[in-house]
Design a protein around this motif. Sequence first.
Motif, mmCIF file in Angstrom:
data_model
loop_
_atom_site.group_PDB
_atom_site.id
_atom_site.type_symbol
_atom_site.label_atom_id
_atom_site.label_comp_id
_atom_site.label_asym_id
_atom_site.label_seq_id
_atom_site.Cartn_x
_atom_site.Cartn_y
_atom_site.Cartn_z
ATOM 1 N N TRP A 6 82.640 44.346 72.024
ATOM 2 C CA TRP A 6 82.290 42.927 71.934
ATOM 3 C C TRP A 6 80.898 42.831 71.328
ATOM 4 C CZ3 TRP A 6 84.933 38.557 74.362
ATOM 5 C CH2 TRP A 6 86.184 38.914 74.905
ATOM 6 N N GLU A 7 80.747 41.898 70.382
ATOM 7 C CA GLU A 7 79.455 41.837 69.685
ATOM 8 C C GLU A 7 78.944 40.412 69.541
ATOM 9 O OE1 GLU A 7 78.693 44.588 66.179
ATOM 10 O OE2 GLU A 7 80.877 44.454 66.158
ATOM 11 N N GLN A 8 77.646 40.332 69.474
ATOM 12 C CA GLN A 8 76.977 39.098 69.071
ATOM 13 C C GLN A 8 75.599 39.515 68.564
ATOM 14 O OE1 GLN A 8 75.795 34.671 70.724
ATOM 15 N NE2 GLN A 8 76.790 36.066 72.111
ATOM 16 N N GLY A 9 75.319 39.199 67.310
ATOM 17 C CA GLY A 9 74.083 39.716 66.724
ATOM 18 C C GLY A 9 74.086 41.229 66.860
ATOM 19 N N ALA A 10 72.973 41.789 67.324
ATOM 20 C CA ALA A 10 72.914 43.234 67.539
ATOM 21 C C ALA A 10 73.170 43.583 69.003
ATOM 22 C CB ALA A 10 71.565 43.771 67.087
ATOM 23 N N ALA A 11 73.637 42.619 69.774
ATOM 24 C CA ALA A 11 74.006 42.901 71.172
ATOM 25 C C ALA A 11 75.450 43.377 71.192
ATOM 26 C CB ALA A 11 73.848 41.651 72.016
ATOM 27 N N ARG A 12 75.667 44.560 71.760
ATOM 28 C CA ARG A 12 77.027 45.104 71.794
ATOM 29 C C ARG A 12 77.387 45.515 73.213
ATOM 30 N NH1 ARG A 12 74.183 48.095 68.165
ATOM 31 N NH2 ARG A 12 74.158 47.148 66.097
ATOM 32 N N VAL A 13 78.579 45.124 73.610
ATOM 33 C CA VAL A 13 79.064 45.502 74.932
ATOM 34 C C VAL A 13 80.385 46.226 74.744
ATOM 35 C CG1 VAL A 13 79.838 44.661 77.186
ATOM 36 C CG2 VAL A 13 77.949 43.506 76.011
#
Length: 611
Positions: A327-334
């Motif tokens: 799961w991603e948003q910008g450079a935040a990845r989970v």
Amino acid sequence: MRRSIATVSLSGSLADKLTAIGGAGFDGVEIFENDLLVSGLSPEDVRRRAADLGLAIELYQPFRDFEAVPPDTLADGLRRAEHKFAVMERLGVTRMLVCSSVSRAAIDDDALAAEQLWLLAERAAEHGIRIAYEALAWGRHVSDYFHAWKIVRMADHPNLGVCLDSFHILARDVDPYAIRTIPGEKIFFLQLADAPSLPMDVLYWSRHYRCFPGQGDLDVAGLVAHVLRTGYDGPLSLEVFNDIFRQAASMRTAQDAMRSLIALEEQVGLRMGRTVTSLSSPPPPVVPTGFAFAEVAAPSMGALGTLLDALGFARTGAHSGKPVELWEQGAARVLVNSGSTESPDGPALGAIGLESPDPAASVKRAEALLSPVLPRMRGPHDAPLDAVAAPDGTEVFFCRTARPDHPSWIDDFSEDRRSAGSAGEITHIDHVALTQPWHHFDEASLFYRSVLGLRPHESLELPDPYGLMRSRAVSTEDGAVRVALNVANVSAYDGSHDLAWQHIAFASRDIVATARRFRAAGASMLSIPENYYDDLVARYDLGPERHRLLRELNLLYDRDEQGEFLHFYTGTTGRVFFEIVQRIGGYRGYGAVNAPVRLAAQHVRPRHRSD
Ligand SMILES: O=C(O)c1ccc(O)c(O)c1
Ligand SMILES: [Mg+2]
């Protein structure tokens, strides 16, 4: 340098302690008298066991309340000493520690102390034993090392020297520089301990809160550098009195002690320009440059997917060989891993990925500092990805994400990246907060400091409705990687999962928009009491509009000299919840002032305190 540790530093029977010390690779051991007194092992047994484990018995200690006493008391002291010399001969140890007297009978007379210590050294010499005189920080008349050295110099006996103990010197803020004026051959022993700075009585502080070098706030490396400049060539010996280490598993504590010594030797080497070649010099730390991902082990998506979705994350890929979603948003990845062993508590933060300038070098550093490197379950086409285990079991991966010079873990995820770069405001992972088991907190802070080269921040105590939470953050200089380590301070929490929460904090460039989006999606947000906002108005004049907005969106507020901090929390799923933060200006903290409000709000479910 030879590495040694006092038996008092570890938990268990004397036999357990020796086994753990030998197993961790020490060269020597200080036998703390009480450990022998309560042991069923004879001195000969101890001698044999130590030899079998490759351990030299470096020191027998402590011999108390001997010097500067009236004549009849002196006779008793010498009689006691003869008995101890006999035990020492059976143990095969030739060095005895005498600590400065705490007795009311002791007379404030250096010449008398010197004269009587001379007598003791003369008797010791007959047994081939040397006396190391240590100034206890709370000694009745002798409480600093330079005073002890003055008495040793006055006595002028070849079998009498000083024992330097970093705690007694640094805890009283005595300048260690004058150590350089003591001839190295008159420093008979060097004991090392660190401690967190705590404004408390020095005896109590010493007996309960000592810790291994690198775990506290004292400049142990600076002191050791002074000692080595004298030509001292005895062992570096850890002597730690610590309530938690007395209870924790001794093998693990001994390993942690060894890690501390390796890191300490490195620090000393750096101070001394590597002039002492016998100091270990592990490969230098590779400071991480950011978070690559955080991995949540979740048997099923459920609430986790709802939360991520409401925050504006998009599912952008699936691992080609494992049940792991990206799961991603910008450079935040989970990463959501549904294949790992199911935690009884539901979703849990199992791993973090750190961006490393050189992943292979990161692993070498971790290995040199005795961190377990994890075996990799790697598919034939997967990018190489190395990980080590942090003390709480969190897997720490070293990554180079989407860089041309290195294979990237992200390429192992199928291209389902149509929604990458979604409309959300979240830019990256700001920090992760990991709740530590109470007996591994010091070990964890040493791990993050020594293995990853992170800097420790101030230690905080935060009130929770049911106890105190201790918290300490570690971060890179630039704040690109921040980890908050928390521990429940009260062992009554043991077995309660309520406080074993972990959270991932995402940075948003517009937290108001993120909060609105989250709320509009109907997801669960941590609700903050009105009283908090009433108090906030009293503390800060932010103008009515801003105060109204904070209250409406359950946003918490803090500020420091550099800037402002806004944050809110999601509901919890399993052991995991999310925090959204916005740093305005150069705010450096974590909103710790608001943690009590958060902790209380998370406890709204009534708890049964009868368990
Ligand atoms: O706390 C004590 O009594 C004690 C005993 C021996 C030591 O070496 C020491 O540093 C402290
Ligand atoms: Mg000591």
